[in-house]
Design a protein around this motif. Structure first.
Motif, PDB file in Angstrom:
ATOM      1  N   MET A  86       0.833  -1.204   0.000  1.00 44.49           N
ATOM      2  CA  MET A  86       0.000   0.000   0.000  1.00 44.49           C
ATOM      3  C   MET A  86       0.871   1.258   0.000  1.00 44.49           C
ATOM      4  SD  MET A  86      -3.265  -0.948   2.348  1.00 44.49           S
ATOM      5  CE  MET A  86      -4.085   0.582   1.882  1.00 44.49           C
ATOM      6  N   ALA A  87       1.932   1.258   0.779  1.00 48.96           N
ATOM      7  CA  ALA A  87       2.846   2.409   0.817  1.00 48.96           C
ATOM      8  C   ALA A  87       3.437   2.644  -0.569  1.00 48.96           C
ATOM      9  CB  ALA A  87       3.955   2.176   1.843  1.00 48.96           C
ATOM     10  N   ARG A  88       3.823   1.555  -1.228  1.00 44.87           N
ATOM     11  CA  ARG A  88       4.406   1.669  -2.567  1.00 44.87           C
ATOM     12  C   ARG A  88       3.394   2.240  -3.558  1.00 44.87           C
ATOM     13  NH1 ARG A  88       4.563  -0.700  -7.270  1.00 44.87           N
ATOM     14  NH2 ARG A  88       3.173  -2.415  -6.767  1.00 44.87           N
ATOM     15  N   ARG A  89       2.176   1.713  -3.550  1.00 43.96           N
ATOM     16  CA  ARG A  89       1.162   2.141  -4.518  1.00 43.96           C
ATOM     17  C   ARG A  89       0.614   3.542  -4.240  1.00 43.96           C
ATOM     18  NH1 ARG A  89      -2.787  -2.884  -6.144  1.00 43.96           N
ATOM     19  NH2 ARG A  89      -1.174  -4.449  -6.431  1.00 43.96           N
ATOM     20  N   LEU A  90       0.520   3.913  -2.965  1.00 46.96           N
ATOM     21  CA  LEU A  90      -0.084   5.200  -2.610  1.00 46.96           C
ATOM     22  C   LEU A  90       0.940   6.307  -2.373  1.00 46.96           C
ATOM     23  CD1 LEU A  90      -2.788   3.840  -0.139  1.00 46.96           C
ATOM     24  CD2 LEU A  90      -3.116   4.522  -2.529  1.00 46.96           C
ATOM     25  N   GLY A  91       2.224   5.956  -2.376  1.00 52.12           N
ATOM     26  CA  GLY A  91       3.263   6.957  -2.158  1.00 52.12           C
ATOM     27  C   GLY A  91       3.377   7.414  -0.712  1.00 52.12           C
ATOM     28  N   ASP A  92       2.905   6.584   0.222  1.00 49.99           N
ATOM     29  CA  ASP A  92       3.000   6.905   1.646  1.00 49.99           C
ATOM     30  C   ASP A  92       4.299   6.357   2.224  1.00 49.99           C
ATOM     31  OD1 ASP A  92       0.491   8.088   1.724  1.00 49.99           O
ATOM     32  OD2 ASP A  92      -0.527   6.250   2.350  1.00 49.99           O
ATOM     33  N   THR A  93       4.623   6.786   3.430  1.00 50.92           N
ATOM     34  CA  THR A  93       5.742   6.177   4.144  1.00 50.92           C
ATOM     35  C   THR A  93       5.259   4.859   4.743  1.00 50.92           C
ATOM     36  OG1 THR A  93       5.208   7.233   6.246  1.00 50.92           O
ATOM     37  CG2 THR A  93       6.680   8.445   4.751  1.00 50.92           C
ATOM     38  N   GLU A  94       6.203   4.000   5.104  1.00 48.68           N
ATOM     39  CA  GLU A  94       5.838   2.727   5.718  1.00 48.68           C
ATOM     40  C   GLU A  94       5.052   2.950   7.009  1.00 48.68           C
ATOM     41  OE1 GLU A  94       8.836  -0.259   6.424  1.00 48.68           O
ATOM     42  OE2 GLU A  94       9.817   0.230   4.531  1.00 48.68           O
ATOM     43  N   GLU A  95       5.495   3.911   7.802  1.00 51.71           N
ATOM     44  CA  GLU A  95       4.860   4.168   9.096  1.00 51.71           C
ATOM     45  C   GLU A  95       3.399   4.579   8.921  1.00 51.71           C
ATOM     46  OE1 GLU A  95       7.823   5.616   8.198  1.00 51.71           O
ATOM     47  OE2 GLU A  95       9.116   4.288   9.363  1.00 51.71           O
ATOM     48  N   VAL A  96       3.138   5.475   7.987  1.00 57.85           N
ATOM     49  CA  VAL A  96       1.764   5.925   7.745  1.00 57.85           C
ATOM     50  C   VAL A  96       0.906   4.764   7.250  1.00 57.85           C
ATOM     51  CG1 VAL A  96       0.332   7.397   6.254  1.00 57.85           C
ATOM     52  CG2 VAL A  96       2.383   8.327   7.331  1.00 57.85           C
ATOM     53  N   ALA A  97       1.438   3.987   6.322  1.00 64.00           N
ATOM     54  CA  ALA A  97       0.688   2.856   5.773  1.00 64.00           C
ATOM     55  C   ALA A  97       0.391   1.822   6.857  1.00 64.00           C
ATOM     56  CB  ALA A  97       1.460   2.218   4.620  1.00 64.00           C
ATOM     57  N   ILE A  98       1.372   1.539   7.703  1.00 63.90           N
ATOM     58  CA  ILE A  98       1.176   0.559   8.778  1.00 63.90           C
ATOM     59  C   ILE A  98       0.119   1.050   9.764  1.00 63.90           C
ATOM     60  CG2 ILE A  98       2.265  -0.466  10.822  1.00 63.90           C
ATOM     61  CD1 ILE A  98       4.838  -0.706   9.076  1.00 63.90           C
ATOM     62  N   GLU A  99       0.238   2.302  10.178  1.00 67.96           N
ATOM     63  CA  GLU A  99      -0.708   2.852  11.146  1.00 67.96           C
ATOM     64  C   GLU A  99      -2.138   2.801  10.608  1.00 67.96           C
ATOM     65  OE1 GLU A  99      -1.601   7.069  13.401  1.00 67.96           O
ATOM     66  OE2 GLU A  99       0.424   6.666  12.685  1.00 67.96           O
ATOM     67  N   ARG A 100      -2.316   3.222   9.378  1.00 66.65           N
ATOM     68  CA  ARG A 100      -3.646   3.228   8.763  1.00 66.65           C
ATOM     69  C   ARG A 100      -4.180   1.803   8.600  1.00 66.65           C
ATOM     70  NH1 ARG A 100      -2.643   5.613   3.819  1.00 66.65           N
ATOM     71  NH2 ARG A 100      -2.793   7.665   4.744  1.00 66.65           N
ATOM     72  N   LEU A 101      -3.332   0.908   8.113  1.00 65.56           N
ATOM     73  CA  LEU A 101      -3.764  -0.460   7.849  1.00 65.56           C
ATOM     74  C   LEU A 101      -4.107  -1.210   9.131  1.00 65.56           C
ATOM     75  CD1 LEU A 101      -4.263  -2.687   5.759  1.00 65.56           C
ATOM     76  CD2 LEU A 101      -1.873  -3.358   6.044  1.00 65.56           C
ATOM     77  N   VAL A 102      -3.329  -1.028  10.180  1.00 65.06           N
ATOM     78  CA  VAL A 102      -3.596  -1.730  11.434  1.00 65.06           C
ATOM     79  C   VAL A 102      -4.964  -1.339  11.983  1.00 65.06           C
ATOM     80  CG1 VAL A 102      -2.890  -1.882  13.861  1.00 65.06           C
ATOM     81  CG2 VAL A 102      -1.214  -2.237  12.047  1.00 65.06           C
ATOM     82  N   MET A 103      -5.299  -0.066  11.941  1.00 66.32           N
ATOM     83  CA  MET A 103      -6.618   0.374  12.399  1.00 66.32           C
ATOM     84  C   MET A 103      -7.724  -0.285  11.569  1.00 66.32           C
ATOM     85  SD  MET A 103      -5.962   4.406  13.237  1.00 66.32           S
ATOM     86  CE  MET A 103      -7.666   4.782  13.020  1.00 66.32           C
ATOM     87  N   TYR A 104      -7.547  -0.302  10.261  1.00 74.27           N
ATOM     88  CA  TYR A 104      -8.531  -0.895   9.344  1.00 74.27           C
ATOM     89  C   TYR A 104      -8.670  -2.397   9.589  1.00 74.27           C
ATOM     90  CZ  TYR A 104     -10.433  -2.576   4.887  1.00 74.27           C
ATOM     91  OH  TYR A 104     -11.171  -3.206   3.922  1.00 74.27           O
ATOM     92  N   ILE A 105      -7.548  -3.103   9.694  1.00 74.66           N
ATOM     93  CA  ILE A 105      -7.560  -4.559   9.892  1.00 74.66           C
ATOM     94  C   ILE A 105      -8.247  -4.904  11.213  1.00 74.66           C
ATOM     95  CG2 ILE A 105      -6.086  -6.572  10.371  1.00 74.66           C
ATOM     96  CD1 ILE A 105      -6.163  -5.973   7.417  1.00 74.66           C
ATOM     97  N   ARG A 106      -7.939  -4.155  12.258  1.00 78.44           N
ATOM     98  CA  ARG A 106      -8.583  -4.420  13.551  1.00 78.44           C
ATOM     99  C   ARG A 106     -10.095  -4.220  13.460  1.00 78.44           C
ATOM    100  NH1 ARG A 106      -3.941  -1.939  17.432  1.00 78.44           N
ATOM    101  NH2 ARG A 106      -2.762  -3.878  17.590  1.00 78.44           N
ATOM    102  N   TYR A 107     -10.513  -3.191  12.746  1.00 80.85           N
ATOM    103  CA  TYR A 107     -11.945  -2.926  12.592  1.00 80.85           C
ATOM    104  C   TYR A 107     -12.639  -4.054  11.846  1.00 80.85           C
ATOM    105  CZ  TYR A 107     -16.346  -0.806  11.217  1.00 80.85           C
ATOM    106  OH  TYR A 107     -17.678  -0.581  11.013  1.00 80.85           O
ATOM    107  N   ILE A 108     -12.112  -4.451  10.689  1.00 81.68           N
ATOM    108  CA  ILE A 108     -12.793  -5.487   9.907  1.00 81.68           C
ATOM    109  C   ILE A 108     -12.672  -6.865  10.567  1.00 81.68           C
ATOM    110  CG2 ILE A 108     -12.701  -4.188   7.745  1.00 81.68           C
ATOM    111  CD1 ILE A 108     -10.428  -5.951   6.801  1.00 81.68           C
TER     112      ILE A 108
END
Length: 124
Positions: A86-108
Protein backbone atom coordinates in the motif's frame (compact mmCIF):
# COMPACT_ATOMS: atom_id res chain seq x y z
CA UNK A 1 15.37 -24.32 15.31
CA UNK A 2 13.75 -21.27 16.83
CA UNK A 3 13.93 -20.64 20.53
CA UNK A 4 10.76 -20.29 22.54
CA UNK A 5 11.51 -16.60 23.16
CA UNK A 6 11.74 -15.86 19.40
CA UNK A 7 8.53 -17.78 18.69
CA UNK A 8 6.60 -15.92 21.42
CA UNK A 9 7.85 -12.57 20.12
CA UNK A 10 6.61 -13.41 16.60
CA UNK A 11 3.21 -14.48 17.91
CA UNK A 12 2.79 -11.09 19.60
CA UNK A 13 3.73 -9.10 16.47
CA UNK A 14 0.41 -8.20 14.88
CA UNK A 15 2.11 -7.21 11.62
CA UNK A 16 3.11 -10.83 11.00
CA UNK A 17 -0.49 -12.11 11.10
CA UNK A 18 -1.93 -13.34 7.81
CA UNK A 19 -5.52 -12.17 7.22
CA UNK A 20 -8.03 -13.97 5.00
CA UNK A 21 -11.40 -12.68 3.83
CA UNK A 22 -14.38 -14.34 5.53
CA UNK A 23 -17.23 -12.17 4.22
CA UNK A 24 -17.89 -13.61 0.78
CA UNK A 25 -20.75 -11.38 -0.37
CA UNK A 26 -18.87 -8.51 -2.00
CA UNK A 27 -18.16 -7.06 -5.42
CA UNK A 28 -15.28 -5.11 -6.90
CA UNK A 29 -16.29 -2.60 -9.57
CA UNK A 30 -14.28 -1.45 -12.60
CA UNK A 31 -12.60 1.29 -10.52
CA UNK A 32 -11.43 -1.28 -7.93
CA UNK A 33 -13.92 -0.07 -5.32
CA UNK A 34 -15.20 -2.80 -3.00
CA UNK A 35 -18.82 -3.01 -1.90
CA UNK A 36 -19.83 -5.44 0.87
CA UNK A 37 -23.41 -6.71 0.92
CA UNK A 38 -25.28 -7.86 4.02
CA UNK A 39 -28.51 -9.82 4.28
CA UNK A 40 -30.69 -9.24 7.33
CA UNK A 41 -32.60 -12.46 7.87
CA UNK A 42 -32.61 -12.94 11.66
CA UNK A 43 -36.12 -12.89 13.17
CA UNK A 44 -35.57 -9.60 15.04
CA UNK A 45 -34.12 -8.02 11.89
CA UNK A 46 -37.11 -9.20 9.86
CA UNK A 47 -39.47 -7.62 12.36
CA UNK A 48 -37.50 -4.34 12.41
CA UNK A 49 -37.48 -4.30 8.59
CA UNK A 50 -41.22 -4.83 8.55
CA UNK A 51 -41.73 -1.91 10.96
CA UNK A 52 -39.69 0.57 8.94
CA UNK A 53 -40.39 -0.91 5.50
CA UNK A 54 -36.72 -1.55 4.68
CA UNK A 55 -35.10 -3.99 2.29
CA UNK A 56 -33.37 -7.10 3.68
CA UNK A 57 -30.14 -6.17 1.91
CA UNK A 58 -27.74 -3.39 2.89
CA UNK A 59 -24.28 -2.50 1.69
CA UNK A 60 -21.08 -0.71 2.61
CA UNK A 61 -18.93 0.94 -0.05
CA UNK A 62 -15.23 1.25 0.80
CA UNK A 63 -13.08 4.19 -0.20
CA UNK A 64 -9.98 3.82 -2.43
CA UNK A 65 -7.55 2.94 0.36
CA UNK A 66 -9.86 0.51 2.14
CA UNK A 67 -10.70 -1.15 -1.17
CA UNK A 68 -7.00 -1.54 -1.99
CA UNK A 69 -6.35 -3.13 1.40
CA UNK A 70 -9.30 -5.50 0.94
CA UNK A 71 -8.09 -6.52 -2.52
CA UNK A 72 -4.57 -7.18 -1.18
CA UNK A 73 -5.87 -9.56 1.49
CA UNK A 74 -5.26 -12.91 -0.17
CA UNK A 75 -4.49 -15.33 2.66
CA UNK A 76 -0.79 -15.32 1.77
CA UNK A 77 0.42 -11.81 2.63
CA UNK A 78 1.02 -10.69 6.19
CA UNK A 79 -0.32 -7.37 7.43
CA UNK A 80 3.21 -5.99 7.06
CA UNK A 81 3.43 -7.16 3.43
CA UNK A 82 0.08 -5.51 2.68
CA UNK A 83 1.22 -2.26 4.34
CA UNK A 84 4.42 -2.21 2.27
CA UNK A 85 2.47 -2.73 -0.95
CA UNK A 86 0.00 0.00 0.00
CA UNK A 87 2.85 2.41 0.82
CA UNK A 88 4.41 1.67 -2.57
CA UNK A 89 1.16 2.14 -4.52
CA UNK A 90 -0.08 5.20 -2.61
CA UNK A 91 3.26 6.96 -2.16
CA UNK A 92 3.00 6.91 1.65
CA UNK A 93 5.74 6.18 4.14
CA UNK A 94 5.84 2.73 5.72
CA UNK A 95 4.86 4.17 9.10
CA UNK A 96 1.76 5.92 7.75
CA UNK A 97 0.69 2.86 5.77
CA UNK A 98 1.18 0.56 8.78
CA UNK A 99 -0.71 2.85 11.15
CA UNK A 100 -3.65 3.23 8.76
CA UNK A 101 -3.76 -0.46 7.85
CA UNK A 102 -3.60 -1.73 11.43
CA UNK A 103 -6.62 0.37 12.40
CA UNK A 104 -8.53 -0.90 9.34
CA UNK A 105 -7.56 -4.56 9.89
CA UNK A 106 -8.58 -4.42 13.55
CA UNK A 107 -11.94 -2.93 12.59
CA UNK A 108 -12.79 -5.49 9.91
CA UNK A 109 -11.55 -8.32 12.15
CA UNK A 110 -13.89 -7.15 14.95
CA UNK A 111 -16.74 -7.20 12.43
CA UNK A 112 -15.64 -10.76 11.50
CA UNK A 113 -15.27 -9.89 7.84
CA UNK A 114 -11.77 -11.38 7.96
CA UNK A 115 -9.99 -13.97 10.06
CA UNK A 116 -6.34 -14.65 10.76
CA UNK A 117 -5.06 -17.93 9.40
CA UNK A 118 -1.51 -17.90 10.66
CA UNK A 119 1.67 -16.03 11.37
CA UNK A 120 4.31 -15.37 8.75
CA UNK A 121 7.62 -16.51 10.12
CA UNK A 122 10.87 -14.85 9.09
CA UNK A 123 12.97 -16.96 6.80
CA UNK A 124 16.65 -16.95 7.48
Amino acid sequence: MKGKKTQNKEEKNFLLYIPQIEHDNYKINDNNIVTLYFEHNKPIEKFARWLVKKNNLSDIVFDDKSSLAWILIDGKRSIYDIALEMARRLGDTEEVAIERLVMYIRYIARKRWIKFIGIKHNQG
